[in-house]
Design an enzyme around this catalytic site. Structure first.
Site, PDB file in Angstrom:
ATOM      1  N   LYS A 213       0.819  -1.219   0.000  1.00  0.00           N
ATOM      2  CA  LYS A 213       0.000   0.000   0.000  1.00  0.00           C
ATOM      3  C   LYS A 213       0.852   1.270   0.000  1.00  0.00           C
ATOM      4  O   LYS A 213       2.034   1.250   0.320  1.00  0.00           O
ATOM      5  CB  LYS A 213      -0.989  -0.039   1.162  1.00  0.00           C
ATOM      6  N   ARG A 247      -3.348 -10.273   4.596  1.00  0.00           N
ATOM      7  CA  ARG A 247      -3.817 -10.276   3.198  1.00  0.00           C
ATOM      8  C   ARG A 247      -2.709  -9.680   2.343  1.00  0.00           C
ATOM      9  O   ARG A 247      -2.415  -8.497   2.444  1.00  0.00           O
ATOM     10  CB  ARG A 247      -5.098  -9.445   3.107  1.00  0.00           C
TER      11      ARG A 247
HETATM   12  N1  HH2 Z   1      -7.443  -3.862   0.991  1.00  0.00           N
HETATM   13  C1  HH2 Z   1      -7.816  -3.876  -0.307  1.00  0.00           C
HETATM   14  C2  HH2 Z   1      -8.903  -4.654  -0.742  1.00  0.00           C
HETATM   15  N2  HH2 Z   1      -9.577  -5.440   0.133  1.00  0.00           N
HETATM   16  N3  HH2 Z   1      -9.882  -6.249   2.335  1.00  0.00           N
HETATM   17  C3  HH2 Z   1      -9.535  -6.244   3.627  1.00  0.00           C
HETATM   18  N4  HH2 Z   1     -10.196  -7.027   4.515  1.00  0.00           N
HETATM   19  N5  HH2 Z   1      -8.490  -5.483   4.100  1.00  0.00           N
HETATM   20  C4  HH2 Z   1      -7.774  -4.672   3.277  1.00  0.00           C
HETATM   21  O1  HH2 Z   1      -6.859  -3.968   3.766  1.00  0.00           O
HETATM   22  C5  HH2 Z   1      -8.122  -4.639   1.885  1.00  0.00           C
HETATM   23  C6  HH2 Z   1      -9.203  -5.453   1.439  1.00  0.00           C
HETATM   24  C7  HH2 Z   1      -7.073  -3.038  -1.290  1.00  0.00           C
HETATM   25  O2  HH2 Z   1      -5.984  -3.701  -1.833  1.00  0.00           O
HETATM   26  P1  HH2 Z   1      -5.969  -4.444  -3.255  1.00  0.00           P
HETATM   27  O3  HH2 Z   1      -7.023  -5.499  -3.318  1.00  0.00           O
HETATM   28  O4  HH2 Z   1      -4.600  -4.926  -3.506  1.00  0.00           O
HETATM   29  O5  HH2 Z   1      -6.268  -3.304  -4.311  1.00  0.00           O
HETATM   30  P2  HH2 Z   1      -7.589  -2.831  -5.065  1.00  0.00           P
HETATM   31  O6  HH2 Z   1      -8.604  -2.433  -4.045  1.00  0.00           O
HETATM   32  O7  HH2 Z   1      -7.104  -1.667  -5.900  1.00  0.00           O
HETATM   33  O8  HH2 Z   1      -8.090  -3.959  -5.894  1.00  0.00           O
END
Ligand code: HH2
Length: 270
Positions: A213, A247
């Site tokens: 992040k 995650r």
């Molecule tokens: N962060 C993201 C998405 N889902 N779920 C939980 N429980 N906790 C988190 O910190 C979290 C999440 C964002 O990260 P990412 O999926 O890599 O990116 P994007 O939202 O751009 O798909």
């Protein structure tokens, strides 16, 4: 609650064109399924499939489009018996994913996004993760403010647990997440990690999503794909303070780091 090794790693599988670090890489279901299987092979306990980016400024997608992205992947991984989580705010998406073999609902709105979600989780008996987010992805990074970020996130999570239980969800199936990067400045994210023990004191297991992040980029000066070391540092700090699920995009590296940390703290299989 689903039986997972502790500490456990949740592998991120974004079937999206626009996710902040892996957008576009797994839009093809065959590539997505292979990546999911690979993450399980190198140590993930569960794979989190998502079809809508929640990065700051992201535009919402329609339910139909979200289903079109995630279902072929969930169906194929589910049929192979893979442990699956569905990252969605929509009850219909969660319902179909649970029917296809998912056992965990990762709802970044903490059951506020869809009035049907709490009832669905309650009747399905799935585990659910309730995450803190200020406002919504489109606006959440516009000057987020708290008097005390940790106590505000804590009372939000406590209130969402009460809501979930009132809706018939078994408290033993509830996970909590501070929502790193969801309406938080660099200092807010660091303070949440530093004082994570205060959230662990709620008594529910904590999931932390720090992977790649932007706060890690602010500290290290590195772009998304060079944030593995930063991700591991954040996760180990979180582990030491009581988090149990992590995650991440970089599964093998995180698993190794957690194994060393667990062995050092003598916490394996706690
Ligand atoms: N962060 C993201 C998405 N889902 N779920 C939980 N429980 N906790 C988190 O910190 C979290 C999440 C964002 O990260 P990412 O999926 O890599 O990116 P994007 O939202 O751009 O798909």
């Amino acid at each position: 609650m689903i039986e997972l090794e502790r500490p456990s790693v949740m592998g991120v599988l974004n079937v999206t064109p626009d996710s902040f670090s892996d957008g576009g890489r797994y839009l093809d279901p065959t590539a997505a399924v292979a990546h999911g299987e690979q993450m399980l092979a190198v140590g993930a306990s569960i794979v989190d499939v998502g079809g809508e980016s929640t990065r700051p400024g992201a535009e919402p997608v329609s339910e139909l489009e979200e289903l079109r992205r995630v279902m072929p992947v969930v169906e194929r991984l589910g049929a192979a018996g893979a442990p699956l989580s569905i990252d969605t705010r929509r009850a219909e998406v969660a319902k179909r994913a649970l029917a296809a073999g998912a056992a965990f609902v990762n709802d970044v709105t903490a059951l506020r996004g869809d009035p049907a979600m709490a009832g669905l989780v309650a009747t399905s008996g799935a585990d659910v993760c309730l995450m803190h987010m200020l406002a919504e992805p489109k606006t959440m990074q516009e000057n987020p403010r708290y008097d005390d970020v940790v106590s505000e996130v804590k009372s939000f999570l406590e209130q969402r647990v009460r809501f979930a239980v009132d809706q018939g969800i078994d408290e033993q199936r509830v996970w909590l997440d501070p929502g790193i990067g969801f309406g938080k400045t660099l200092d807010h994210n660091l303070e949440l990690l530093r004082r994570l023990g205060e959230l662990a004191a709620i008594g529910r297991p904590l999931l932390v999503g720090a992977s790649r992040k932007s706060f890690l980029g602010k500290v290290t000066g590195r772009p998304e794909h060079e944030r593995v070391a930063g991700t591991i540092a954040a996760n180990l700090m979180a582990y030491e303070r009581g988090a149990t699920m992590f995650r991440v995009h970089d599964v093998a590296e995180t698993c190794d780091a957690l194994r060393v940390a667990a062995a050092t703290l003598n916490r394996h299989g706690e």
